[in-house]
Scaffold this motif. Structure first.
Motif, PDB file in Angstrom:
ATOM      1  N   GLN A 175      24.774  36.860  15.384  1.00  0.00           N
ATOM      2  CA  GLN A 175      23.502  36.278  14.936  1.00  0.00           C
ATOM      3  C   GLN A 175      22.805  37.187  13.929  1.00  0.00           C
ATOM      4  O   GLN A 175      22.235  36.718  12.932  1.00  0.00           O
ATOM      5  CB  GLN A 175      22.606  36.024  16.145  1.00  0.00           C
ATOM      6  CG  GLN A 175      21.316  35.286  15.799  1.00  0.00           C
ATOM      7  CD  GLN A 175      20.508  34.951  17.030  1.00  0.00           C
ATOM      8  OE1 GLN A 175      20.900  35.286  18.146  1.00  0.00           O
ATOM      9  NE2 GLN A 175      19.384  34.277  16.834  1.00  0.00           N
ATOM     10  N   ILE A 176      22.854  38.506  14.177  1.00  0.00           N
ATOM     11  CA  ILE A 176      22.216  39.447  13.248  1.00  0.00           C
ATOM     12  C   ILE A 176      22.893  39.392  11.889  1.00  0.00           C
ATOM     13  O   ILE A 176      22.232  39.425  10.836  1.00  0.00           O
ATOM     14  CB  ILE A 176      22.249  40.872  13.837  1.00  0.00           C
ATOM     15  CG1 ILE A 176      21.284  40.954  15.011  1.00  0.00           C
ATOM     16  CG2 ILE A 176      21.899  41.915  12.775  1.00  0.00           C
ATOM     17  CD1 ILE A 176      21.385  42.255  15.780  1.00  0.00           C
ATOM     18  N   ARG A 177      24.225  39.312  11.912  1.00  0.00           N
ATOM     19  CA  ARG A 177      24.944  39.233  10.638  1.00  0.00           C
ATOM     20  C   ARG A 177      24.576  37.966   9.870  1.00  0.00           C
ATOM     21  O   ARG A 177      24.387  37.994   8.645  1.00  0.00           O
ATOM     22  CB  ARG A 177      26.444  39.271  10.900  1.00  0.00           C
ATOM     23  CG  ARG A 177      26.957  40.643  11.323  1.00  0.00           C
ATOM     24  CD  ARG A 177      28.440  40.587  11.658  1.00  0.00           C
ATOM     25  NE  ARG A 177      28.924  41.903  12.054  1.00  0.00           N
ATOM     26  CZ  ARG A 177      30.156  42.132  12.508  1.00  0.00           C
ATOM     27  NH1 ARG A 177      31.015  41.107  12.615  1.00  0.00           N
ATOM     28  NH2 ARG A 177      30.511  43.352  12.849  1.00  0.00           N
ATOM     29  N   GLN A 178      24.461  36.847  10.609  1.00  0.00           N
ATOM     30  CA  GLN A 178      24.086  35.597   9.952  1.00  0.00           C
ATOM     31  C   GLN A 178      22.672  35.682   9.371  1.00  0.00           C
ATOM     32  O   GLN A 178      22.425  35.263   8.242  1.00  0.00           O
ATOM     33  CB  GLN A 178      24.186  34.443  10.955  1.00  0.00           C
ATOM     34  CG  GLN A 178      25.608  34.114  11.401  1.00  0.00           C
ATOM     35  CD  GLN A 178      25.639  33.067  12.484  1.00  0.00           C
ATOM     36  OE1 GLN A 178      24.593  32.637  12.984  1.00  0.00           O
ATOM     37  NE2 GLN A 178      26.848  32.655  12.895  1.00  0.00           N
TER      38      GLN A 178
ATOM     39  N   LEU B  37      18.969  36.288   4.891  1.00  0.00           N
ATOM     40  CA  LEU B  37      17.870  37.029   4.281  1.00  0.00           C
ATOM     41  C   LEU B  37      18.269  37.591   2.924  1.00  0.00           C
ATOM     42  O   LEU B  37      17.494  37.560   1.964  1.00  0.00           O
ATOM     43  CB  LEU B  37      17.423  38.156   5.214  1.00  0.00           C
ATOM     44  CG  LEU B  37      16.287  39.053   4.713  1.00  0.00           C
ATOM     45  CD1 LEU B  37      15.022  38.221   4.472  1.00  0.00           C
ATOM     46  CD2 LEU B  37      16.012  40.170   5.706  1.00  0.00           C
ATOM     47  N   ARG B  38      19.506  38.114   2.832  1.00  0.00           N
ATOM     48  CA  ARG B  38      19.971  38.660   1.558  1.00  0.00           C
ATOM     49  C   ARG B  38      20.022  37.584   0.476  1.00  0.00           C
ATOM     50  O   ARG B  38      19.595  37.794  -0.659  1.00  0.00           O
ATOM     51  CB  ARG B  38      21.359  39.282   1.737  1.00  0.00           C
ATOM     52  CG  ARG B  38      21.875  40.029   0.507  1.00  0.00           C
ATOM     53  CD  ARG B  38      23.333  40.358   0.651  1.00  0.00           C
ATOM     54  NE  ARG B  38      24.148  39.141   0.676  1.00  0.00           N
ATOM     55  CZ  ARG B  38      24.461  38.460  -0.430  1.00  0.00           C
ATOM     56  NH1 ARG B  38      24.046  38.851  -1.622  1.00  0.00           N
ATOM     57  NH2 ARG B  38      25.207  37.364  -0.339  1.00  0.00           N
TER      58      ARG B  38
ATOM     59  N   ARG C 205      14.485  37.087  -6.190  1.00  0.00           N
ATOM     60  CA  ARG C 205      14.539  38.090  -7.258  1.00  0.00           C
ATOM     61  C   ARG C 205      14.924  37.461  -8.583  1.00  0.00           C
ATOM     62  O   ARG C 205      14.354  37.758  -9.640  1.00  0.00           O
ATOM     63  CB  ARG C 205      15.556  39.175  -6.886  1.00  0.00           C
ATOM     64  CG  ARG C 205      15.598  40.342  -7.857  1.00  0.00           C
ATOM     65  CD  ARG C 205      16.690  41.312  -7.486  1.00  0.00           C
ATOM     66  NE  ARG C 205      18.003  40.712  -7.633  1.00  0.00           N
ATOM     67  CZ  ARG C 205      18.652  40.629  -8.810  1.00  0.00           C
ATOM     68  NH1 ARG C 205      18.083  41.086  -9.912  1.00  0.00           N
ATOM     69  NH2 ARG C 205      19.832  40.066  -8.879  1.00  0.00           N
ATOM     70  N   LEU C 206      15.882  36.513  -8.562  1.00  0.00           N
ATOM     71  CA  LEU C 206      16.317  35.860  -9.801  1.00  0.00           C
ATOM     72  C   LEU C 206      15.207  34.968 -10.369  1.00  0.00           C
ATOM     73  O   LEU C 206      15.007  34.905 -11.593  1.00  0.00           O
ATOM     74  CB  LEU C 206      17.586  35.042  -9.538  1.00  0.00           C
ATOM     75  CG  LEU C 206      18.837  35.858  -9.195  1.00  0.00           C
ATOM     76  CD1 LEU C 206      19.994  34.934  -8.848  1.00  0.00           C
ATOM     77  CD2 LEU C 206      19.223  36.765 -10.369  1.00  0.00           C
ATOM     78  N   VAL C 207      14.479  34.258  -9.462  1.00  0.00           N
ATOM     79  CA  VAL C 207      13.382  33.398  -9.936  1.00  0.00           C
ATOM     80  C   VAL C 207      12.291  34.222 -10.593  1.00  0.00           C
ATOM     81  O   VAL C 207      11.795  33.910 -11.680  1.00  0.00           O
ATOM     82  CB  VAL C 207      12.817  32.569  -8.762  1.00  0.00           C
ATOM     83  CG1 VAL C 207      11.530  31.880  -9.179  1.00  0.00           C
ATOM     84  CG2 VAL C 207      13.846  31.533  -8.316  1.00  0.00           C
TER      85      VAL C 207
END
Length: 866
Positions: free
Chosen positions: A356-359, A364-365, A372-374
């Motif tokens: 779950q943390i990895r997901q 989040l990433r 960041r791109l926007v």
């Protein structure tokens, strides 16, 4: 779930203290030791951070004081330069120089700026006589007494309130002031006094004071040595300061973070105290304190600082973290015990949580990458304010607009607020309050923000308002658009329009004048064909003149340079005059006017500008009505407002054009071949003018059925009408000079009830204009006017032959000061505020009767000499 609930069963409680749970106990011991070490480290770091912040704040206060005193020296240098550039500087030049500095706005806390002249004993009498001729008949150098050298305060602005007590004072007569004055004169440099009590302490709390001096020398004498400088001395420009007021101007309205005191000298002696923010809480012992020495213009100041409880409390967080750490340690112990006792269950749970943390981390990433791109792709700045956490996030582009790099931008909300000037911050708060009250979800406003370099940046703030279920504010998010380039282009456009319009007026005047002479027969008979062409040229020159006038009016309105002469007057004559002025134009187009006669309606307007609005409405109605049609003009009352409407019988206004009808250069037919000529500015100018008269404009139209344009103005009730309107045939004519509208109205009502005819003037310049236009039996005068002092106006009037005998009743809260300066001047009576109607009428009747008796005696003396 059942296994977890059974952890506290007898078997599991025994297992907690068994060797199987040794790892959990080891975790608890290590966590507690780590928590203790972290607590000790945080305490040390908090003390170091508090000391650094304390030193930073003390340095900021010291630098602010030095910077403000340097600014004040620049004011004195400018005043000395005025004397260096001119052999003689008169009182009006000195006042003009200081008015341009706008001391109250730019240098809050300064008591005034003056000039004191040095005088030998034999020059004192001539000096006093010269000052009395300036309109101060009771002027005298003080204190009296023989001295080897005299000085006198000649100029001091503003010459009102407390400063009147210092006018004419000899500062050489007092040792502390004398020492600083002679030191400044002999060194040729700026000097300040030690602690003194100013003459301005006439009422209220007595504050410690000081004065700053800068010498002014004769330009034709050498200045190489102290003796030569003293011999060449003309006087000194100076500024008096009340220390509490001065420090309030330096520190502003922000809540103090430290207690500090300022002492005159190298030691903190109570008798040398200049200023202090400390209360009488002598029992408290601050955690941090320090002293700084400040050298200012020949004097040494000691600044004694100590920390406040609120400052100290902001650095006491280690104890709370210690408790949190203990709780975490206990939680780790419980978790370790659970893992030990339920290894298989814990391993399965850990595996699930890891997935779950990895997901969540991946989601989040990806979200952060999209954001960041926007932000990177948009030229707008983005910002987000969490009102619950009092935190701010702003994109790199937002801070770049204000001169900050991403790694140094102030992301805390409290450090972000100073980026907005105080007036802009207040306006934005009012805008947000209106948005919240009205329930809207968004807002948009142009504002000015402070660039890191010190200049202001125009921006467009647009935001979304997020509320909770109770309707309370939670979050504000939006964009920031730099308007610098747009404003620069608008300014260039306005300057271009203004310049071109002004430059066109001269040749256009010559062209129109020449064409008028030719068509009028001044150059001889003009052939018929030529006359027709000349008439076309003359008509188009008139159209061009109207265009230029519209452009100039629009430019003045946009720049805020147009002033209106608002007077209470009946609206009926203004409407009739507008119809008469446009009658010829209507006949030219075959249009007739229909006027519904208005009743006795009074409004407060600028007559010339209201005529301009009516001319715009009428000319539009004429242009867009077919030949033979009627244009109707009528008034109607709507509550406490009057609506004036102009209706035509034209084709109406297209629905798509309704939203732009009052915009600049807006025309329903925008093609090059439109039927009716015009600039598209008339309605925009009309809207601005009516709104500046506290009114509003509007229209309603149905395509094919004509249009009606209207404006509304506040209705002046009968009891608010000027006295001249209520009693047009009453007794003597009185001029009321008062810059406070409510007091002026009160005087009008009182005098009107007594049978006087009353005119009002709200400034010294307007009073002189009224007196030049008509004769008055008497004048009432307030001493404080927006463009000068009442005593100066009296002096100017007494130098003018027509007004030397005019009875003047001074109505002011500062009559004592006025009497001291004017003495028992002839024709001047005094009435202290507040007053009642009986006092007013008695004083005025006595003034008029005394003036009449004096004129009768003078006439008798004149007849007897003949």
């Amino acid at each position: 779930m059942s296994d977890t609930l059974n952890l506290m069963s007898p078997a599991n409680r025994q297992a907690f203290f068994s060797r199987r749970n040794a790892l959990a106990w080891a975790v608890l011991a290590i966590a507690l030791l780590a928590n203790l070490g972290a607590w000790l480290y945080l305490q040390e770091r908090e003390q170091l951070a508090a000391q650094r912040q304390f030193e930073l704040l003390t340095s900021e206060v010291s630098q602010a004081i030095s910077k403000r005193m340097t600014d004040h020296e620049q004011i004195l240098l400018g005043g000395a330069g005025l004397f260096d550039a001119s052999l003689e500087v008169d009182r009006s030049e000195w006042r003009t120089y200081l008015e341009r500095l706008e001391l109250t706005q730019n240098y809050p806390g300064i008591q005034g700026v003056g000039y004191t002249r040095f005088l030998p004993p034999d020059a004192v009498a001539g000096f006093e006589t010269a000052v009395r001729r300036e309109g101060f008949p009771n002027f005298r150098l003080h204190p009296p007494g023989p001295r080897a050298q005299y000085s006198s305060i000649l100029f001091l602005e503003p010459l009102t309130g407390r400063n009147l007590a210092a006018f004419g004072y000899d500062m050489l007569s007092e040792p502390t002031r004398r020492a600083a004055m002679l030191l400044a004169a002999s060194s040729g440099e700026t000097r300040i006094t030690r602690r003194v009590t100013l003459l301005q302490e006439t009422h209220g709390k007595v504050q410690a004071g000081l004065l700053m001096y800068l010498p002014v020398y004769r330009p034709d004498l050498p200045l190489e040595s102290p003796e030569q400088r003293l011999a060449a001395l003309r006087g000194l420009v100076y500024s008096p300061y009340r220390m509490d007021d001065l420090m309030a101007g330096i520190l502003g309205s922000q809540a103090p973070k430290l207690d500090f005191s300022i002492y005159d000298g190298a030691q903190a002696r109570p008798e040398a105290l200049l200023f202090s923010t400390r209360t009488s809480d002598a029992e408290r012992h601050p955690e941090l304190s320090s002293q700084l020495q400040l050298d200012l213009y020949g004097q040494h100041w000691t600044l004694d600082f100590s920390s406040l409880p609120t400052f100290e409390a902001s650095f006491h967080t280690a104890s709370a973290l210690m408790l949190l750490g203990v709780g975490v340690s206990l939680l780790l112990f419980v978790l370790a015990s659970v893992l030990t006792l339920r290894r298989e269950q814990a391993e399965a749970l850990a595996h699930k949580m890891t997935l779950q943390i990895r997901q969540n981390s991946e989601a989040l990433r990806q979200s952060e990458e999209r954001q960041r791109l926007v932000l990177k792709g948009s030229n707008d700045g983005w910002w987000d304010i969490d009102l619950q956490a009092a935190s701010l996030f702003a994109s790199a582009r937002a801070w770049e607009m204000l001169g900050y790099s991403p790694d140094e931008s102030p992301q805390s909300l409290q450090r972000w607020l100073p980026v907005l000037p105080p007036q802009e911050l207040l306006a934005l708060q009012l805008e947000l309050r209106r948005a919240v009250t009205s329930g809207t979800e968004s807002f948009s406003r142009e504002a000015l923000m402070l660039h890191r370099a010190g200049h202001q940046v125009p921006v467009l703030l647009r935001g979304f308002i997020l509320r909770n279920a109770d309707g309370q504010l939670q979050r504000l998010s939006g964009t920031l658009l730099d308007l610098s380039e747009r404003k620069r282009v608008e300014n260039m456009k306005n300057e271009f329009v203004s310049t071109v319009s002004h430059e066109l007026r001269t040749p256009l005047t010559s062209i129109a004048g020449a064409l008028g002479l030719i068509t009028g027969g001044a150059m001889g008979v003009v052939p018929a064909q030529m006359a027709q062409m000349l008439q076309i040229a003359q008509q188009n020159s008139q159209r061009l003149s109207l265009l230029i006038n519209d452009l100039l009016d629009m430019e003045k309105l946009a720049a805020g340079k147009m002033t209106l002469d608002l007077l209470v007057q009946p609206i009926k004559p203004l409407i009739e005059e507008a119809l008469a002025a446009n009658q010829a134009y209507a006949q030219q187009h075959g249009i007739t006017f229909q006027l519904d006669q208005p009743g006795d309606i009074w409004v407060r307007v600028d007559a010339a500008r209201l005529q301009q609005v009516l001319a715009n409405y009428l000319s539009n109605a004429i242009k867009f009505s077919p030949a033979g049609a009627n244009v109707r003009l009528y008034c109607e009352l709507r509550g406490n407002r009057v609506r004036v409407s102009v209706s035509d019988q034209g084709r109406g206004i297209p629905e798509a054009f309704h939203s732009r009808i009052f915009q600049k250069f807006a025309q329903a037919d925008g093609s090059d071949r439109r039927e009716q000529a015009g600039t598209g500015l008339g309605l925009a100018i009309s809207k601005e003018l009516i709104e500046r008269m506290d009114g509003r404009v509007g229209f309603h139209s149905v395509p094919g059925q004509g249009a009606t344009f209207w404006f509304e103005l506040p209705l002046i009730e009968e009891h608010l009408l000027p006295v001249t309107a209520q009693r047009a045939t009453a007794g003597p004519r009185i001029l009321v000079v008062e810059d406070e509208p409510s007091i002026a109205h009160l005087l009008q009502v009182m005098l009107g009830h007594a049978g006087y005819r009353v005119d009002s003037a709200f400034s010294a310049s307007q009073a002189q204009q009224r007196l030049a236009e008509g004769e008055y039996a008497a004048m009432t005068l307030d001493l404080r006017l927006g463009d000068g002092h009442g005593l100066a106006l009296i002096g100017e009037l007494r130098r003018q032959t027509p007004h030397q005998q005019l009875p003047i009743l001074v109505i002011s809260a500062f009559c004592d000061e006025g009497r001291r300066l004017l003495g028992d001047a002839q024709g001047i009576a005094w009435l202290e505020k507040p007053f009642d109607e009986a006092q007013l009428l008695a004083s005025l009747e006595q003034s008029i009767a005394t003036a009449a008796k004096r004129r009768s005696l003078e006439a008798s003396d004149h007849d007897s000499t003949q």
